[in-house]
Design a protein around this motif. Structure first.
Motif, PDB file in Angstrom:
ATOM      1  N   LYS A  52       0.826  -1.202   0.000  1.00  0.00           N
ATOM      2  CA  LYS A  52       0.000   0.000   0.000  1.00  0.00           C
ATOM      3  C   LYS A  52       0.864   1.256   0.000  1.00  0.00           C
ATOM      4  O   LYS A  52       0.541   2.247  -0.670  1.00  0.00           O
ATOM      5  CB  LYS A  52      -0.915  -0.009   1.225  1.00  0.00           C
ATOM      6  N   PHE A  53       1.967   1.230   0.732  1.00  0.00           N
ATOM      7  CA  PHE A  53       2.881   2.378   0.759  1.00  0.00           C
ATOM      8  C   PHE A  53       3.484   2.616  -0.622  1.00  0.00           C
ATOM      9  O   PHE A  53       3.625   3.763  -1.054  1.00  0.00           O
ATOM     10  CB  PHE A  53       3.990   2.130   1.776  1.00  0.00           C
ATOM     11  N   LEU A  54       3.811   1.545  -1.327  1.00  0.00           N
ATOM     12  CA  LEU A  54       4.439   1.671  -2.643  1.00  0.00           C
ATOM     13  C   LEU A  54       3.474   2.161  -3.708  1.00  0.00           C
ATOM     14  O   LEU A  54       3.814   3.028  -4.517  1.00  0.00           O
ATOM     15  CB  LEU A  54       5.023   0.319  -3.074  1.00  0.00           C
ATOM     16  N   PHE A  55       2.254   1.618  -3.719  1.00  0.00           N
ATOM     17  CA  PHE A  55       1.349   1.820  -4.850  1.00  0.00           C
ATOM     18  C   PHE A  55       0.112   2.658  -4.558  1.00  0.00           C
ATOM     19  O   PHE A  55      -0.548   3.115  -5.489  1.00  0.00           O
ATOM     20  CB  PHE A  55       0.891   0.459  -5.393  1.00  0.00           C
ATOM     21  N   GLU A  56      -0.221   2.892  -3.282  1.00  0.00           N
ATOM     22  CA  GLU A  56      -1.494   3.545  -2.987  1.00  0.00           C
ATOM     23  C   GLU A  56      -1.380   4.671  -1.958  1.00  0.00           C
ATOM     24  O   GLU A  56      -2.397   5.145  -1.453  1.00  0.00           O
ATOM     25  CB  GLU A  56      -2.512   2.503  -2.475  1.00  0.00           C
ATOM     26  N   SER A  57      -0.193   5.105  -1.629  1.00  0.00           N
ATOM     27  CA  SER A  57      -0.026   6.148  -0.612  1.00  0.00           C
ATOM     28  C   SER A  57       0.285   7.489  -1.261  1.00  0.00           C
ATOM     29  O   SER A  57       0.437   7.602  -2.483  1.00  0.00           O
ATOM     30  CB  SER A  57       1.103   5.766   0.349  1.00  0.00           C
ATOM     31  N   SER A  58       0.394   8.507  -0.436  1.00  0.00           N
ATOM     32  CA  SER A  58       0.746   9.841  -0.938  1.00  0.00           C
ATOM     33  C   SER A  58       2.194   9.905  -1.410  1.00  0.00           C
ATOM     34  O   SER A  58       2.590  10.866  -2.081  1.00  0.00           O
ATOM     35  CB  SER A  58       0.513  10.883   0.162  1.00  0.00           C
ATOM     36  N   TYR A  59       2.987   8.884  -1.052  1.00  0.00           N
ATOM     37  CA  TYR A  59       4.393   8.852  -1.460  1.00  0.00           C
ATOM     38  C   TYR A  59       4.591   8.132  -2.788  1.00  0.00           C
ATOM     39  O   TYR A  59       5.703   8.114  -3.317  1.00  0.00           O
ATOM     40  CB  TYR A  59       5.233   8.155  -0.380  1.00  0.00           C
ATOM     41  N   THR A  60       3.540   7.533  -3.328  1.00  0.00           N
ATOM     42  CA  THR A  60       3.666   6.737  -4.550  1.00  0.00           C
ATOM     43  C   THR A  60       4.213   7.558  -5.701  1.00  0.00           C
ATOM     44  O   THR A  60       5.075   7.101  -6.457  1.00  0.00           O
ATOM     45  CB  THR A  60       2.305   6.133  -4.932  1.00  0.00           C
ATOM     46  N   ARG A  61       3.717   8.783  -5.870  1.00  0.00           N
ATOM     47  CA  ARG A  61       4.159   9.623  -6.985  1.00  0.00           C
ATOM     48  C   ARG A  61       5.657   9.918  -6.895  1.00  0.00           C
ATOM     49  O   ARG A  61       6.345   9.975  -7.921  1.00  0.00           O
ATOM     50  CB  ARG A  61       3.353  10.917  -7.035  1.00  0.00           C
ATOM     51  N   TYR A  62       6.172  10.076  -5.682  1.00  0.00           N
ATOM     52  CA  TYR A  62       7.600  10.374  -5.521  1.00  0.00           C
ATOM     53  C   TYR A  62       8.449   9.118  -5.752  1.00  0.00           C
ATOM     54  O   TYR A  62       9.536   9.208  -6.331  1.00  0.00           O
ATOM     55  CB  TYR A  62       7.851  10.936  -4.118  1.00  0.00           C
ATOM     56  N   ILE A  63       7.944   7.990  -5.309  1.00  0.00           N
ATOM     57  CA  ILE A  63       8.655   6.729  -5.526  1.00  0.00           C
ATOM     58  C   ILE A  63       8.740   6.427  -7.013  1.00  0.00           C
ATOM     59  O   ILE A  63       9.802   6.058  -7.531  1.00  0.00           O
ATOM     60  CB  ILE A  63       7.958   5.577  -4.777  1.00  0.00           C
ATOM     61  N   PHE A  64       7.616   6.600  -7.707  1.00  0.00           N
ATOM     62  CA  PHE A  64       7.588   6.306  -9.143  1.00  0.00           C
ATOM     63  C   PHE A  64       8.459   7.277  -9.927  1.00  0.00           C
ATOM     64  O   PHE A  64       9.179   6.881 -10.855  1.00  0.00           O
ATOM     65  CB  PHE A  64       6.144   6.355  -9.651  1.00  0.00           C
ATOM     66  N   LEU A  65       8.406   8.560  -9.561  1.00  0.00           N
ATOM     67  CA  LEU A  65       9.242   9.551 -10.248  1.00  0.00           C
ATOM     68  C   LEU A  65      10.722   9.269 -10.005  1.00  0.00           C
ATOM     69  O   LEU A  65      11.541   9.379 -10.932  1.00  0.00           O
ATOM     70  CB  LEU A  65       8.878  10.956  -9.767  1.00  0.00           C
ATOM     71  N   LEU A  66      11.077   8.907  -8.779  1.00  0.00           N
ATOM     72  CA  LEU A  66      12.461   8.543  -8.477  1.00  0.00           C
ATOM     73  C   LEU A  66      12.894   7.339  -9.310  1.00  0.00           C
ATOM     74  O   LEU A  66      14.022   7.298  -9.839  1.00  0.00           O
ATOM     75  CB  LEU A  66      12.601   8.232  -6.987  1.00  0.00           C
ATOM     76  N   PHE A  67      12.007   6.379  -9.448  1.00  0.00           N
ATOM     77  CA  PHE A  67      12.288   5.192 -10.263  1.00  0.00           C
ATOM     78  C   PHE A  67      12.560   5.591 -11.713  1.00  0.00           C
ATOM     79  O   PHE A  67      13.523   5.107 -12.341  1.00  0.00           O
ATOM     80  CB  PHE A  67      11.094   4.241 -10.174  1.00  0.00           C
ATOM     81  N   LEU A  68      11.746   6.476 -12.282  1.00  0.00           N
ATOM     82  CA  LEU A  68      11.951   6.928 -13.659  1.00  0.00           C
ATOM     83  C   LEU A  68      13.270   7.681 -13.806  1.00  0.00           C
ATOM     84  O   LEU A  68      13.993   7.511 -14.800  1.00  0.00           O
ATOM     85  CB  LEU A  68      10.790   7.816 -14.096  1.00  0.00           C
ATOM     86  N   LEU A  69      13.586   8.528 -12.837  1.00  0.00           N
ATOM     87  CA  LEU A  69      14.843   9.282 -12.893  1.00  0.00           C
ATOM     88  C   LEU A  69      16.042   8.340 -12.891  1.00  0.00           C
ATOM     89  O   LEU A  69      17.028   8.567 -13.606  1.00  0.00           O
ATOM     90  CB  LEU A  69      14.928  10.245 -11.710  1.00  0.00           C
ATOM     91  N   ILE A  70      15.966   7.279 -12.093  1.00  0.00           N
ATOM     92  CA  ILE A  70      17.054   6.294 -12.047  1.00  0.00           C
ATOM     93  C   ILE A  70      17.170   5.570 -13.376  1.00  0.00           C
ATOM     94  O   ILE A  70      18.278   5.358 -13.891  1.00  0.00           O
ATOM     95  CB  ILE A  70      16.822   5.304 -10.893  1.00  0.00           C
ATOM     96  N   LEU A  71      16.030   5.206 -13.974  1.00  0.00           N
ATOM     97  CA  LEU A  71      16.060   4.524 -15.266  1.00  0.00           C
ATOM     98  C   LEU A  71      16.691   5.408 -16.339  1.00  0.00           C
ATOM     99  O   LEU A  71      17.544   4.963 -17.113  1.00  0.00           O
ATOM    100  CB  LEU A  71      14.639   4.135 -15.692  1.00  0.00           C
TER     101      LEU A  71
END
Length: 421
Positions: A52-71
């Motif tokens: 839930k923290f990864l995919f459904e929380s208020s932090y999801t957008r930051y986690i996903f954006l960080l993932f894209l930046l790393i890619l």
């Protein structure tokens, strides 16, 4: 003796069946006292909270954006070492996203198809000249494919716009870096990297910049049908589209320009009137050719030329396509091994060597992906891969037809954003 072994195991299992109350067999206490059950329940609780923290929380957008930046850091020499932690994200997304296959028929089907291709690719290590290299690449393909699939599905089912907004932010970052490079003329090889045939900014090649702009700019057309956008926001989106077209034209990455044109054209034909489609097409062509003409004629950047240094369009690709065709014929039904290049063709400008635990492996520029797949995993592998690619397209077509039959406030594109990722 055999009878002695039978007696021993019989005695052993009898003791397990009726354990004593003493601590002579402590492992039986574990089962009888519900410690194991509580441990499993606690682990399940932690798992679903983490999911839930990864995919459904208020932090999801930051986690996903960080993932894209790393890619995307892989294409920037200043930051490409950051990409080393990307596999950790793929593992996390795989572990916490895989449970969704029990609730989605689509996800089960596409996962099965990906695993099927990965198994075939891994099987090619049996006849590959570098079996360990082939096996590692096959496993990495499986990890990257399923990790991307699961994170895209998990996020989009709860928040359709999160993926789209993340690519928008990433596009703005890439465009800002490119504009800074143009203005400051940094780094020193911004116009001379690769074959010196276009602008690449801070990336490692013109085609890399073109690829990044295509991936992040293609979804911009989806904002056109967003009814919640204000006129000022739409003006900013249109300006960003214009800047993207100018930068991708300066890169002279012909494949990226063509891919972006085809993507926007197909989307326009499916969603807009013929008049709007013609208007968008003319704007696209006009900006691209105007940028190339003005830059090559009125500046010292003569490398900005669609024909580049060829006598005719496509001359430089003739040799690579010929080698890829011959290599595909050599690959035949089973291929040479996933990630392996045909050793008969080793021109210096068309490949390089990788140092691996099995020795130096030659990697050739293959140009045509279909021929490359046949070369590596054969016609069987190509068929398995095409099934993976066409399955989402069929679903997409069905969703578009359904959207056309039903009146809904939600535009058709929003239901297929996770397929885009």
């Amino acid at each position: 003796c055999f009878s002695g072994q039978v007696c021993f195991f019989s005695f052993f299992f009898l003791m397990i069946r009726r354990p004593p109350r003493s601590t002579l067999f402590p492992y039986t206490t574990l089962f009888r006292s519900k410690i194991l059950l509580k441990l499993v329940e606690k682990m399940a609780e932690v798992y679903f909270k983490s999911k839930k923290f990864l995919f459904e929380s208020s932090y999801t957008r930051y986690i996903f954006l960080l993932f894209l930046l790393i890619l995307f850091s892989r294409g920037f020499p200043l930051f490409n070492r950051v990409y080393a932690i990307a596999p950790i994200f793929f593992v996390i997304f795989f572990v916490f996203g895989i449970e969704a296959i029990y609730r989605s028929k689509y996800l089960r089907n596409i996962t099965f198809l990906i695993v099927l291709f990965a198994v075939w690719a891994a099987s090619s290590s049996i006849w590959s000249q570098f079996p360990v290299f082939t096996l590692k690449r096959s496993l990495y393909f499986l990890l990257v494919s399923l990790g991307s699939l699961f994170v895209g599905y998990q996020i989009s089912k709860k928040n359709n716009d999160l993926i789209l907004n993340s690519f928008l932010i990433l596009n703005i970052i890439i465009i800002a870096l490119s504009i800074f490079s143009l203005i400051s003329n940094t780094p020193g090889n911004a116009w001379t990297g690769g074959h010196g045939l276009g602008f690449m900014g801070f990336t490692n090649h013109q085609n890399k910049l073109g690829q990044y702009i295509y991936i992040t700019a293609a979804p911009l057309i989806l904002f056109y049908q967003n009814p919640s956008l204000k006129k000022s926001s739409k003006f900013l989106i249109y300006s960003l589209v214009f800047i993207n077209l100018v930068i991708i034209a300066l890169s002279v990455s012909r494949a990226a320009i063509l891919a972006l044109f085809i993507t926007w054209l197909l989307y326009s034909l499916l969603n807009f009137s013929l008049l709007k489609t013609i208007f968008i097409t003319l704007i696209f062509i006009g900006v691209i050719f105007s940028t190339v003409f003005i830059t090559s004629k009125f500046t010292d950047k003569h490398e900005v030329n669609i024909v580049k240094n060829e006598n005719y369009l496509g001359q430089r690709r003739e040799k690579t396509i010929f080698y890829s065709w011959q290599s595909a014929l050599n690959g035949g039904l089973f291929g040479l091994g996933y990630g392996i290049s045909d050793k008969r063709f080793k021109p210096v400008l068309l490949g390089y060597y990788d140092n691996t635990s099995e020795g130096k492996i030659f990697r050739r520029e293959k140009t045509v992906s279909v021929l490359a797949i046949v070369e590596e995993v054969g016609l069987i592998g190509l068929a398995l891969l095409l099934v993976i690619l066409f399955y989402p397209i069929i679903l997409l077509w069905q969703k578009l037809n359904l959207s056309n039959r039903k009146v809904s406030d939600q535009h058709p594109a929003s239901s297929i954003q996770h397929l885009y990722f």
